[in-house]
Motif scaffolding. Structure first.
Motif, PDB file in Angstrom:
ATOM      1  N   ARG A 215      18.925   8.536 -78.609  1.00  0.00           N
ATOM      2  CA  ARG A 215      19.197   9.946 -78.257  1.00  0.00           C
ATOM      3  C   ARG A 215      20.178  10.720 -79.137  1.00  0.00           C
ATOM      4  NH1 ARG A 215      19.024   8.803 -72.249  1.00  0.00           N
ATOM      5  NH2 ARG A 215      21.290   8.974 -72.261  1.00  0.00           N
ATOM      6  N   SER A 237      14.188   3.186 -86.128  1.00  0.00           N
ATOM      7  CA  SER A 237      12.800   3.637 -86.268  1.00  0.00           C
ATOM      8  C   SER A 237      12.808   4.944 -87.059  1.00  0.00           C
ATOM      9  CB  SER A 237      12.179   3.876 -84.890  1.00  0.00           C
ATOM     10  OG  SER A 237      12.736   5.055 -84.329  1.00  0.00           O
ATOM     11  N   ARG A 238      11.634   5.333 -87.491  1.00  0.00           N
ATOM     12  CA  ARG A 238      11.573   6.585 -88.245  1.00  0.00           C
ATOM     13  C   ARG A 238      11.923   7.779 -87.348  1.00  0.00           C
ATOM     14  NH1 ARG A 238       6.522   8.465 -91.945  1.00  0.00           N
ATOM     15  NH2 ARG A 238       6.456  10.623 -91.261  1.00  0.00           N
ATOM     16  N   ALA A 239      11.530   7.697 -86.078  1.00  0.00           N
ATOM     17  CA  ALA A 239      11.836   8.810 -85.169  1.00  0.00           C
ATOM     18  C   ALA A 239      13.351   9.028 -85.089  1.00  0.00           C
ATOM     19  CB  ALA A 239      11.255   8.528 -83.788  1.00  0.00           C
ATOM     20  N   GLY A 271       7.427   0.884 -80.223  1.00  0.00           N
ATOM     21  CA  GLY A 271       6.589  -0.165 -80.817  1.00  0.00           C
ATOM     22  C   GLY A 271       5.334   0.399 -81.458  1.00  0.00           C
ATOM     23  N   ALA A 272       5.454   1.553 -82.116  1.00  0.00           N
ATOM     24  CA  ALA A 272       4.317   2.129 -82.841  1.00  0.00           C
ATOM     25  C   ALA A 272       3.928   1.186 -83.969  1.00  0.00           C
ATOM     26  CB  ALA A 272       4.704   3.494 -83.421  1.00  0.00           C
ATOM     27  N   GLN A 274       3.271   1.624 -86.980  1.00  0.00           N
ATOM     28  CA  GLN A 274       3.997   1.816 -88.257  1.00  0.00           C
ATOM     29  C   GLN A 274       5.379   1.173 -88.203  1.00  0.00           C
ATOM     30  OE1 GLN A 274       2.696   4.361 -86.486  1.00  0.00           O
ATOM     31  NE2 GLN A 274       1.143   5.324 -87.765  1.00  0.00           N
ATOM     32  N   ILE A 288      14.422  -3.883 -75.671  1.00  0.00           N
ATOM     33  CA  ILE A 288      15.065  -3.234 -74.514  1.00  0.00           C
ATOM     34  C   ILE A 288      14.468  -1.839 -74.433  1.00  0.00           C
ATOM     35  CG2 ILE A 288      17.250  -2.478 -73.484  1.00  0.00           C
ATOM     36  CD1 ILE A 288      18.641  -4.574 -75.355  1.00  0.00           C
ATOM     37  N   ASP A 307      17.719   0.618 -69.008  1.00  0.00           N
ATOM     38  CA  ASP A 307      18.397   1.615 -69.837  1.00  0.00           C
ATOM     39  C   ASP A 307      19.287   0.905 -70.863  1.00  0.00           C
ATOM     40  OD1 ASP A 307      20.047   3.562 -70.895  1.00  0.00           O
ATOM     41  OD2 ASP A 307      20.135   4.695 -69.008  1.00  0.00           O
ATOM     42  N   LEU A 308      19.026   1.191 -72.130  1.00  0.00           N
ATOM     43  CA  LEU A 308      19.791   0.495 -73.182  1.00  0.00           C
ATOM     44  C   LEU A 308      21.282   0.782 -73.091  1.00  0.00           C
ATOM     45  CD1 LEU A 308      20.656   2.374 -75.983  1.00  0.00           C
ATOM     46  CD2 LEU A 308      18.200   2.658 -75.946  1.00  0.00           C
TER      47      LEU A 308
HETATM   48  P1  FAD Z   1       9.273   6.838 -79.462  1.00  0.00           P
HETATM   49  O1  FAD Z   1       7.891   6.429 -79.741  1.00  0.00           O
HETATM   50  O2  FAD Z   1       9.513   8.223 -78.983  1.00  0.00           O
HETATM   51  O3  FAD Z   1       9.882   5.799 -78.434  1.00  0.00           O
HETATM   52  C1  FAD Z   1      11.136   5.903 -77.833  1.00  0.00           C
HETATM   53  C2  FAD Z   1      11.216   4.812 -76.792  1.00  0.00           C
HETATM   54  O4  FAD Z   1      12.512   4.805 -76.255  1.00  0.00           O
HETATM   55  C3  FAD Z   1      10.257   4.989 -75.634  1.00  0.00           C
HETATM   56  O5  FAD Z   1       9.451   3.819 -75.512  1.00  0.00           O
HETATM   57  C4  FAD Z   1      11.176   5.143 -74.417  1.00  0.00           C
HETATM   58  O6  FAD Z   1      10.667   4.525 -73.245  1.00  0.00           O
HETATM   59  C5  FAD Z   1      12.413   4.462 -74.881  1.00  0.00           C
HETATM   60  N1  FAD Z   1      13.643   4.941 -74.244  1.00  0.00           N
HETATM   61  C6  FAD Z   1      14.059   6.221 -74.069  1.00  0.00           C
HETATM   62  N2  FAD Z   1      15.290   6.248 -73.512  1.00  0.00           N
HETATM   63  C7  FAD Z   1      15.664   4.959 -73.314  1.00  0.00           C
HETATM   64  C8  FAD Z   1      16.820   4.321 -72.776  1.00  0.00           C
HETATM   65  N3  FAD Z   1      17.868   5.039 -72.345  1.00  0.00           N
HETATM   66  N4  FAD Z   1      16.849   2.978 -72.725  1.00  0.00           N
HETATM   67  C9  FAD Z   1      15.805   2.220 -73.167  1.00  0.00           C
HETATM   68  N5  FAD Z   1      14.674   2.772 -73.688  1.00  0.00           N
HETATM   69  C10 FAD Z   1      14.609   4.110 -73.777  1.00  0.00           C
HETATM   70  N6  FAD Z   1       7.889   4.725 -87.686  1.00  0.00           N
HETATM   71  C11 FAD Z   1       8.803   3.777 -87.994  1.00  0.00           C
HETATM   72  O7  FAD Z   1       9.599   3.354 -87.138  1.00  0.00           O
HETATM   73  N7  FAD Z   1       8.874   3.290 -89.262  1.00  0.00           N
HETATM   74  C12 FAD Z   1       8.047   3.697 -90.251  1.00  0.00           C
HETATM   75  O8  FAD Z   1       8.169   3.223 -91.382  1.00  0.00           O
HETATM   76  C13 FAD Z   1       7.057   4.685 -89.945  1.00  0.00           C
HETATM   77  N8  FAD Z   1       6.193   5.108 -90.875  1.00  0.00           N
HETATM   78  C14 FAD Z   1       5.219   6.011 -90.525  1.00  0.00           C
HETATM   79  C15 FAD Z   1       4.240   6.369 -91.457  1.00  0.00           C
HETATM   80  C16 FAD Z   1       3.256   7.270 -91.115  1.00  0.00           C
HETATM   81  C17 FAD Z   1       2.220   7.628 -92.133  1.00  0.00           C
HETATM   82  C18 FAD Z   1       3.211   7.796 -89.799  1.00  0.00           C
HETATM   83  C19 FAD Z   1       2.126   8.758 -89.412  1.00  0.00           C
HETATM   84  C20 FAD Z   1       4.156   7.457 -88.883  1.00  0.00           C
HETATM   85  C21 FAD Z   1       5.192   6.554 -89.228  1.00  0.00           C
HETATM   86  N9  FAD Z   1       6.165   6.175 -88.302  1.00  0.00           N
HETATM   87  C22 FAD Z   1       7.035   5.198 -88.630  1.00  0.00           C
HETATM   88  C23 FAD Z   1       6.308   6.847 -86.990  1.00  0.00           C
HETATM   89  C24 FAD Z   1       5.685   6.088 -85.844  1.00  0.00           C
HETATM   90  O9  FAD Z   1       4.331   6.432 -85.714  1.00  0.00           O
HETATM   91  C25 FAD Z   1       6.403   6.430 -84.518  1.00  0.00           C
HETATM   92  O10 FAD Z   1       6.369   7.812 -84.321  1.00  0.00           O
HETATM   93  C26 FAD Z   1       7.851   5.966 -84.464  1.00  0.00           C
HETATM   94  O11 FAD Z   1       7.947   4.612 -84.837  1.00  0.00           O
HETATM   95  C27 FAD Z   1       8.388   6.144 -83.049  1.00  0.00           C
HETATM   96  O12 FAD Z   1       9.733   5.805 -83.016  1.00  0.00           O
HETATM   97  P2  FAD Z   1      10.447   5.389 -81.647  1.00  0.00           P
HETATM   98  O13 FAD Z   1       9.766   4.165 -81.115  1.00  0.00           O
HETATM   99  O14 FAD Z   1      11.886   5.340 -81.917  1.00  0.00           O
HETATM  100  O15 FAD Z   1      10.184   6.660 -80.736  1.00  0.00           O
END
Ligand code: FAD
Length: 324
Positions: A215, A237-239, A271-272, A274, A288, A307-308
C-alpha cells in the motif's frame, strides 16, 4: 581424459560473488578426473577477491586489474579475458548468468566458435554425456540440452548449484597486465546506484517481497525489518514499483530480476504469471495474502491467509525471540 575449464569469476565491492563459487563447483564437475581448472578475475582492484578464489583448489587464478576495468564494459572486459582464453584454450568456459556474464558469454563463444547454453540451473552426468537443464517460457517448462561439439560456453543461474567447498588450497595467483585496446568505442562515465541496499537480490538466500498489498513506501518498513533479520534482501512486484512504493531495482518477474532463493516470502502479491516468472523456482515459497483465492497460493509451499500488517510484525517478533 579430463577437460580444461575456464571460470570467468566476478567480484562486487571487492568481494567474490557467490555465483563464481557455484561456477567453480560446476567447473569441477565438468573438468572430471585429470581435468584442469583456471579462473580469471577482471576489475579495478581484484586482490581481495582473488585471494578468496585462490583458497579453492584449482591450477591458477589469473587477475587482470586496471582502473579502466573498475566498471563492467563489454569491449574492455572482453579484451581483458581474450588473451587468457587464447592461452588456456579451454574446452569449457563457465560464467554466472549475471548482467555482465550474459553480455560477455556470447562474445567468448563467438571468439571460440563455440556453442553456448545459458541460464543453466542443473548439470547432470559426466564426460560427453553431460546435460544442462534450463528454464524456458518464463519458467513454465524446462529443457535439457547437451553439446554435440566443443568448446562449450555455459552460463549458470545464481543460487541453483552448490557453491564449491574445496577450500584451503592456496592456488597460485598470476597477475596479467592490461592496456585498453584501440579503438575503444564506448566508455562508462558514471554508475549511480539506485537502491541503498548493496545486497545482491539475485544471490540472496532469503527474499522478502512486497506487492500492491503493501500500500505505500512506508508499508515496506516491516518487510525490510524482516529481510534484515533473516539476512535477506527486499524484493517487489511490478505493481509495487509502478505505484512508487519502492525502486524498480527491486522488481522481480518477467521484466524484472529472476531470483531462486532458499526462501521467498511473498507479501501482498497476487501471483500474476509475470511475477511468477521471476520467483517460481525459489526453493521454498511462503505467501501472505488476505485473499485465500489468490493464485500465489497455488505455487506456495506455505500460505497464510491474513493481513500482512498483522502477520509480518508477529513473525518478526517470534523470529527475534528464537534468534536471541
Ligand atoms: P495485485 O495483483 O494487485 O495483488 C495485490 C495482492 O495483495 C492481492 O492479492 C491482495 O489480496 C493482496 N493484499 C492487499 N492488501 C493486503 C494485506 N493488507 N495483507 C495481505 N495481502 C493483501 N509483474 C511483476 O511482478 N513483475 C514483472 O516483471 C512483471 N512484468 C510484466 C510484464 C508485462 C508485459 C505485463 C503485461 C505485466 C507485467 N507484470 C509484472 C505485472 C503483472 O501482470 C501484475 O500486474 C503484477 O505482478 C501484480 O502485482 P501485485 O501482485 O503486487 O498486485
Amino acid at each position: 581424459m579430463g577437460k580444461t575449464v575456464l571460470v570467468i569469476a566476478e567480484q562486487k565491492d571487492q568481494k567474490l560473488r557467490q555465483v563464481s563459487l557455484e561456477a567453480l563447483a560446476a567447473a569441477r564437475q565438468l573438468a572430471g578426473d585429470g581435468g584442469n581448472i583456471v579462473s580469471v578475475l577482471v576489475g579495478g582492484h581484484v586482490d581481495a577477491a582473488a585471494e578468496q578464489l585462490a583458497d579453492h583448489d584449482q591450477s591458477q587464478v589469473v587477475c587482470v586489474a586496471a582502473d579502466t576495468l573498475a566498471s563492467y564494459d563489454a569491449e574492455r572486459y572482453f579484451a581483458a579475458v581474450q588473451p587468457v582464453v587464447d592461452e588456456v584454450k579451454p574446452d569449457v568456459v563457465i560464467l554466472g548468468h549475471t548482467a555482465s556474464g550474459r553480455d560477455l558469454a556470447p562474445k567468448i563463444a563467438c571468439h571460440l566458435d563455440a556453442g553456448q547454453v545459458s541460464d543453466v540451473v542443473a548439470i547432470e552426468g559426466t564426460g560427453a554425456e553431460v546435460t544442462f537443464k534450463r528454464p524456458i517460457y518464463a519458467g513454465k517448462a524446462f529443457e535439457t540440452k547437451r553439446f554435440l561439439a566443443g568448446p562449450w560456453v555455459v552460463t549458470i543461474r545464481p543460487n541453483n548449484l552448490q557453491a564449491d567447498a574445496k577450500t584451503g588450497a592456496a592456488a597460485p595467483i598470476v597477475k596479467r597486465p592490461y592496456a585498453d585496446p584501440a579503438p575503444i568505442r564506448t566508455q562508462v562515465v558514471n554508475v549511480q546506484s539506485k537502491s541503498g541496499d548493496t545486497r545482491d537480490l539475485t544471490e540472496a538466500k532469503v527474499v522478502v517481497s512486497g506487492g500492491r498489498g503493501v500500500r505505500s513506501a512506508e508499508g515496506f518498513a516491516p518487510l525490510a525489518e524482516l529481510a534484515e533479520l533473516l539476512d535477506g534482501a527486499l524484493g517487489a512486484s511490478r505493481a509495487a514499483c509502478d505505484a512508487g512504493y519502492c525502486d524498480y531495482s527491486l522488481q522481480i518477474g518477467q521484466t524484472g530480476k529472476v531470483v531462486t532463493p532458499d526462501v521467498y516470502i511473498a507479501c501482498g502479491i497476487s501471483g500474476a504469471i509475470q511475477h511468477l516468472a521471476g520467483m517460481s523456482q525459489s526453493k521454498l515459497i511462503i505467501a501472505i495474502n488476505k485473499d485465500g483465492e489468490a493464485p500465489i497460493f497455488d505455487i506456495a509451499d506455505y500460505g497464510v491467509v491474513g493481513d500482512l500488517f498483522e502477520i509480518i510484525p508477529k513473525l518478526t517478533a517470534k523470529l527475534r525471540e528464537k534468534i536471541a
